[in-house]
Design an enzyme around this catalytic site. Structure first.
Site, PDB file in Angstrom:
ATOM      1  N   ASP A  68       0.713  -1.193   0.212  1.00 54.58           N
ATOM      2  CA  ASP A  68      -0.431  -0.196  -0.050  1.00 54.58           C
ATOM      3  C   ASP A  68       0.590   1.252   0.274  1.00 54.58           C
ATOM      4  O   ASP A  68       2.191   1.385   0.479  1.00 54.58           O
ATOM      5  CB  ASP A  68      -0.626   0.020   1.413  1.00 54.58           C
ATOM      6  CG  ASP A  68      -2.192   0.971   1.035  1.00 54.58           C
ATOM      7  OD1 ASP A  68      -2.519   1.333  -0.118  1.00 54.58           O
ATOM      8  OD2 ASP A  68      -2.626   1.406   2.635  1.00 54.58           O
ATOM      9  N   HIS A 177      10.080   4.866  -3.559  1.00 53.68           N
ATOM     10  CA  HIS A 177       9.210   4.416  -2.574  1.00 53.68           C
ATOM     11  C   HIS A 177       8.946   3.075  -2.306  1.00 53.68           C
ATOM     12  O   HIS A 177       9.510   2.450  -1.345  1.00 53.68           O
ATOM     13  CB  HIS A 177       8.734   5.082  -2.210  1.00 53.68           C
ATOM     14  CG  HIS A 177       7.038   5.144  -3.036  1.00 53.68           C
ATOM     15  ND1 HIS A 177       7.537   5.526  -4.257  1.00 53.68           N
ATOM     16  CD2 HIS A 177       5.779   5.106  -2.860  1.00 53.68           C
ATOM     17  CE1 HIS A 177       5.812   5.564  -4.991  1.00 53.68           C
ATOM     18  NE2 HIS A 177       5.074   4.859  -4.205  1.00 53.68           N
TER      19      HIS A 177
END
Length: 193
Positions: A68, A177
């Site tokens: 997520d 990321h």
């Protein structure tokens, strides 16, 4: 080679994960004929990635990796965060969400435009979970720039002045990321498995 299902049908995401977790045979949800949609209703990236990995792992009886991620704007205490893809409702487009953010931040300058993109990736197997985390700092651009990428990539500006969407896929995959979270996960997996 250990088989692990990745809770995605996104080929780009799957390739990125395969590039780092080379010692595993990674399968998409499509590969295992899984059509389960796990509701992301937790209030943290870690909570959502754990929920997805656990539910799919327990249904398929095999290890699962789920992630997520989202955009966190410092001025707004990390908003939209876990709601990045849904803060304007399920049917809003990426363009509408990005335009809303730019409109909301109109007139803000310097430090007030600072933001981070975060990713949490969870490996789940037989009741055990291992979490990798990654974060990139930057700021919200004044206007959308770039044609590569997806989501908020065209409005997230890196410290070098380019947006995520102005990077090639290869450049983004080297610094993203998600890449950082995967590297963190890989280090932890090597110690636990």
């Amino acid at each position: 080679m250990k088989k692990v299902v990745v809770a995605t049908n996104n080929e780009g995401k799957l390739k990125e994960i395969k590039d780092i977790l080379k010692d595993y045979q990674l399968l998409s949800l499509r590969d295992v004929n899984c059509t389960i949609e796990v509701e992301e209703d937790r209030d943290t990236f870690e909570g959502n990635s754990l929920k997805k990995a656990q539910e799919i792992s327990e249904i398929l009886h095999m290890p699962c990796i789920a992630d997520d991620s989202g955009l966190c704007i410092d001025t707004y205490d990390g908003w939209p965060g876990v709601h990045t893809a849904r803060f304007l409702g399920e049917n809003a487009t990426t363009k509408e969400r990005n335009q809303y953010i730019l409109e909301k931040m109109k007139g803000l300058t310097g430090e007030d435009r600072k933001a981070r993109v975060k990713c949490c990736i969870t490996y789940y197997e037989n009741g055990n979970s291992i979490v990798g985390k990654g974060e990139i700092r930057g700021k919200i651009a004044e206007k959308p720039r770039g044609d590569n990428g997806f989501g908020f990539d065209e409005i997230f500006e890196l410290e070098d002045g380019r947006t995520y969407a102005e990077l090639s896929k290869e450049e983004k995959n080297k610094i993203s990321h998600r890449k950082l979270a995967l590297q963190d996960l890989l280090k932890k997996l090597e110690h636990h498995i």
